[in-house]
Design an enzyme around this catalytic site. Structure first.
Site, PDB file in Angstrom:
ATOM      1  N   THR A   7      41.725  42.093  42.014  1.00  0.00           N
ATOM      2  CA  THR A   7      40.371  42.596  41.805  1.00  0.00           C
ATOM      3  C   THR A   7      40.388  44.114  41.781  1.00  0.00           C
ATOM      4  O   THR A   7      41.259  44.735  42.393  1.00  0.00           O
ATOM      5  CB  THR A   7      39.417  42.118  42.921  1.00  0.00           C
ATOM      6  OG1 THR A   7      38.120  42.685  42.705  1.00  0.00           O
ATOM      7  CG2 THR A   7      39.898  42.533  44.303  1.00  0.00           C
ATOM      8  N   SER A   8      39.417  44.687  41.086  1.00  0.00           N
ATOM      9  CA  SER A   8      39.264  46.140  41.103  1.00  0.00           C
ATOM     10  C   SER A   8      38.212  46.535  42.137  1.00  0.00           C
ATOM     11  O   SER A   8      37.919  47.711  42.306  1.00  0.00           O
ATOM     12  CB  SER A   8      38.815  46.618  39.718  1.00  0.00           C
ATOM     13  OG  SER A   8      37.573  46.008  39.398  1.00  0.00           O
ATOM     14  N   ASN A   9      37.660  45.543  42.808  1.00  0.00           N
ATOM     15  CA  ASN A   9      36.504  45.773  43.674  1.00  0.00           C
ATOM     16  C   ASN A   9      36.925  45.811  45.157  1.00  0.00           C
ATOM     17  O   ASN A   9      37.222  44.778  45.753  1.00  0.00           O
ATOM     18  CB  ASN A   9      35.487  44.653  43.405  1.00  0.00           C
ATOM     19  CG  ASN A   9      34.166  44.902  44.078  1.00  0.00           C
ATOM     20  OD1 ASN A   9      34.136  45.370  45.219  1.00  0.00           O
ATOM     21  ND2 ASN A   9      33.089  44.593  43.395  1.00  0.00           N
ATOM     22  N   GLY A  11      35.154  46.352  47.723  1.00  0.00           N
ATOM     23  CA  GLY A  11      34.198  45.683  48.605  1.00  0.00           C
ATOM     24  C   GLY A  11      34.575  44.221  48.824  1.00  0.00           C
ATOM     25  O   GLY A  11      34.490  43.696  49.938  1.00  0.00           O
ATOM     26  N   LYS A  12      35.006  43.561  47.759  1.00  0.00           N
ATOM     27  CA  LYS A  12      35.433  42.157  47.885  1.00  0.00           C
ATOM     28  C   LYS A  12      36.633  42.052  48.828  1.00  0.00           C
ATOM     29  O   LYS A  12      36.719  41.132  49.644  1.00  0.00           O
ATOM     30  CB  LYS A  12      35.834  41.605  46.510  1.00  0.00           C
ATOM     31  CG  LYS A  12      34.702  41.443  45.513  1.00  0.00           C
ATOM     32  CD  LYS A  12      35.245  40.848  44.220  1.00  0.00           C
ATOM     33  CE  LYS A  12      34.177  40.636  43.163  1.00  0.00           C
ATOM     34  NZ  LYS A  12      34.723  40.062  41.922  1.00  0.00           N
ATOM     35  N   ASP A  64      35.112  35.511  41.232  1.00  0.00           N
ATOM     36  CA  ASP A  64      34.147  35.824  40.187  1.00  0.00           C
ATOM     37  C   ASP A  64      32.749  35.571  40.728  1.00  0.00           C
ATOM     38  O   ASP A  64      32.439  34.454  41.169  1.00  0.00           O
ATOM     39  CB  ASP A  64      34.401  35.006  38.921  1.00  0.00           C
ATOM     40  CG  ASP A  64      33.719  35.665  37.729  1.00  0.00           C
ATOM     41  OD1 ASP A  64      33.959  36.859  37.498  1.00  0.00           O
ATOM     42  OD2 ASP A  64      32.913  34.999  37.057  1.00  0.00           O
ATOM     43  N   PHE A 138      28.053  46.904  48.540  1.00  0.00           N
ATOM     44  CA  PHE A 138      28.376  47.441  47.218  1.00  0.00           C
ATOM     45  C   PHE A 138      27.531  46.699  46.194  1.00  0.00           C
ATOM     46  O   PHE A 138      26.842  45.735  46.522  1.00  0.00           O
ATOM     47  CB  PHE A 138      29.880  47.267  46.926  1.00  0.00           C
ATOM     48  CG  PHE A 138      30.333  45.832  46.873  1.00  0.00           C
ATOM     49  CD1 PHE A 138      30.381  45.150  45.663  1.00  0.00           C
ATOM     50  CD2 PHE A 138      30.702  45.157  48.032  1.00  0.00           C
ATOM     51  CE1 PHE A 138      30.780  43.817  45.622  1.00  0.00           C
ATOM     52  CE2 PHE A 138      31.111  43.825  47.988  1.00  0.00           C
ATOM     53  CZ  PHE A 138      31.154  43.156  46.780  1.00  0.00           C
ATOM     54  N   GLY A 139      27.646  47.167  44.945  1.00  0.00           N
ATOM     55  CA  GLY A 139      26.992  46.467  43.835  1.00  0.00           C
ATOM     56  C   GLY A 139      25.503  46.265  44.062  1.00  0.00           C
ATOM     57  O   GLY A 139      24.756  47.209  44.361  1.00  0.00           O
ATOM     58  N   ARG A 165      29.951  35.108  49.389  1.00  0.00           N
ATOM     59  CA  ARG A 165      31.398  35.273  49.560  1.00  0.00           C
ATOM     60  C   ARG A 165      31.849  34.750  50.924  1.00  0.00           C
ATOM     61  O   ARG A 165      32.903  34.117  51.031  1.00  0.00           O
ATOM     62  CB  ARG A 165      31.778  36.754  49.383  1.00  0.00           C
ATOM     63  CG  ARG A 165      33.293  37.012  49.459  1.00  0.00           C
ATOM     64  CD  ARG A 165      33.682  38.335  48.866  1.00  0.00           C
ATOM     65  NE  ARG A 165      33.328  38.390  47.452  1.00  0.00           N
ATOM     66  CZ  ARG A 165      32.254  39.032  46.975  1.00  0.00           C
ATOM     67  NH1 ARG A 165      31.472  39.714  47.790  1.00  0.00           N
ATOM     68  NH2 ARG A 165      31.970  38.995  45.696  1.00  0.00           N
TER      69      ARG A 165
HETATM   70  O1  LIG Z   1      28.743  40.586  47.316  1.00  0.00           O
HETATM   71  C1  LIG Z   1      28.241  41.246  46.388  1.00  0.00           C
HETATM   72  N1  LIG Z   1      27.157  42.010  46.585  1.00  0.00           N
HETATM   73  C2  LIG Z   1      26.616  42.767  45.627  1.00  0.00           C
HETATM   74  N2  LIG Z   1      27.111  42.839  44.384  1.00  0.00           N
HETATM   75  C3  LIG Z   1      28.202  42.074  44.138  1.00  0.00           C
HETATM   76  C4  LIG Z   1      28.787  41.255  45.097  1.00  0.00           C
HETATM   77  N3  LIG Z   1      29.841  40.607  44.549  1.00  0.00           N
HETATM   78  C5  LIG Z   1      29.885  41.013  43.291  1.00  0.00           C
HETATM   79  N4  LIG Z   1      28.906  41.914  43.038  1.00  0.00           N
HETATM   80  C6  LIG Z   1      28.611  42.553  41.777  1.00  0.00           C
HETATM   81  C7  LIG Z   1      29.747  43.387  41.257  1.00  0.00           C
HETATM   82  C8  LIG Z   1      29.669  43.172  39.776  1.00  0.00           C
HETATM   83  O2  LIG Z   1      28.683  44.012  39.198  1.00  0.00           O
HETATM   84  C9  LIG Z   1      29.163  41.736  39.695  1.00  0.00           C
HETATM   85  C10 LIG Z   1      30.240  40.701  39.756  1.00  0.00           C
HETATM   86  O3  LIG Z   1      31.216  40.938  38.838  1.00  0.00           O
HETATM   87  P1  LIG Z   1      32.714  40.477  39.052  1.00  0.00           P
HETATM   88  O4  LIG Z   1      33.321  40.387  37.711  1.00  0.00           O
HETATM   89  O5  LIG Z   1      32.799  39.282  39.938  1.00  0.00           O
HETATM   90  O6  LIG Z   1      33.328  41.657  39.912  1.00  0.00           O
HETATM   91  P2  LIG Z   1      33.849  43.116  39.601  1.00  0.00           P
HETATM   92  O7  LIG Z   1      33.840  43.388  38.131  1.00  0.00           O
HETATM   93  O8  LIG Z   1      33.105  44.063  40.471  1.00  0.00           O
HETATM   94  O9  LIG Z   1      35.342  43.080  40.141  1.00  0.00           O
HETATM   95  P3  LIG Z   1      36.604  42.200  39.678  1.00  0.00           P
HETATM   96  O10 LIG Z   1      36.201  41.383  38.471  1.00  0.00           O
HETATM   97  O11 LIG Z   1      37.684  43.185  39.384  1.00  0.00           O
HETATM   98  O12 LIG Z   1      36.942  41.338  40.874  1.00  0.00           O
HETATM   99  O13 LIG Z   1      28.362  41.553  40.819  1.00  0.00           O
END
Ligand SMILES: O=c1nc[nH]c2c1ncn2[C@H]1C[C@H](O)[C@@H](COP(=O)(O)OP(=O)(O)OP(=O)(O)O)O1
Length: 187
Positions: A7-9, A11-12, A64, A138-139, A165
């Site tokens: 993941t690039s996130n 927070g996750k 996801d 985050f997000g 999550r």
């Molecule tokens: O707990 C959360 N609380 C708030 N916002 C969140 C949460 N979890 C995901 N988000 C946001 C991030 C992104 O705008 C979308 C999911 O997109 P998603 O493709 O799963 O994640 P990402 O692009 O941030 O990271 P990656 O794909 O590299 O794991 O919702």
């Protein structure tokens, strides 16, 4: 064994590291996000591709997630990352304010793959879209309220206790703790 969280996130990763007893290592690899309404399909496909691309033995985890607004039949859903990057969190808040229904749900699917079979774990939390409050998380956390608090007003542990999550991580942790012979998927 160390779990490679693809993941690039950050927070996750923070939330998973706090929940799991196994060590979690963040790996940045931009796997293909297939076009699907099903977060589980997207995550499972990503986990297989990441495992094949990265090589090695250590299992991979892909998460996801998406925000599903009732007023718009689940929009932005699987497109939540794109929508955050384009109209932004404030834009989603404004959009929902034009409708007469502020209910939403956050969903996530974790896909775990160790080269054997993909196993998925899902979690969801109900809430309302509100004006942004809080500096944590985050997000979309500042605009997602659950039980009177936004997710951004909670500590990581508090968020994990009620969040999409956290619920998925709880299922995953139970599964990991079980004897391998008893493991069965998907959840
Ligand atoms: O707990 C959360 N609380 C708030 N916002 C969140 C949460 N979890 C995901 N988000 C946001 C991030 C992104 O705008 C979308 C999911 O997109 P998603 O493709 O799963 O994640 P990402 O692009 O941030 O990271 P990656 O794909 O590299 O794991 O919702």
């Amino acid at each position: 064994m160390t779990i490679r969280f693809v993941t690039s996130n950050e927070g996750k990763v923070r939330e998973a590291s706090e929940y799991l007893t196994e060590p979690v290592e963040q790996v940045n690899y931009d796997y293909t996000e297939i076009q699907s309404d099903d977060l589980g399909d997207i995550a499972a496909h990503g986990a297989r591709e990441a495992f094949a691309h990265l090589g090695g033995e250590a299992p991979v985890l892909v998460d996801d997630a998406g925000l599903f607004c009732d007023a718009f039949d689940g929009f932005p859903g699987p497109y939540s990352a794109y929508v955050q990057d384009t109209v932004g969190v404030g834009g989603v808040r404004e959009l929902v304010a034009t409708a007469d229904d502020d209910r939403a749900r956050f969903r996530t699917v974790l896909a775990y793959y160790d080269g054997d079979e993909v196993v998925t774990f899902d979690g969801a939390v109900q809430g309302r879209i509100v004006d942004p409050r809080g500096d944590g998380g985050f997000g979309y956390d500042p605009i997602f309220e659950h039980d009177g608090q936004t997710l951004a007003e909670m500590s990581t542990a508090e968020k994990n206790a009620i969040s999409h999550r956290g619920r998925a991580l709880a299922k995953f942790a139970d599964w990991l703790a079980a004897e391998p012979a008893e493991r069965k998927g998907p959840r």
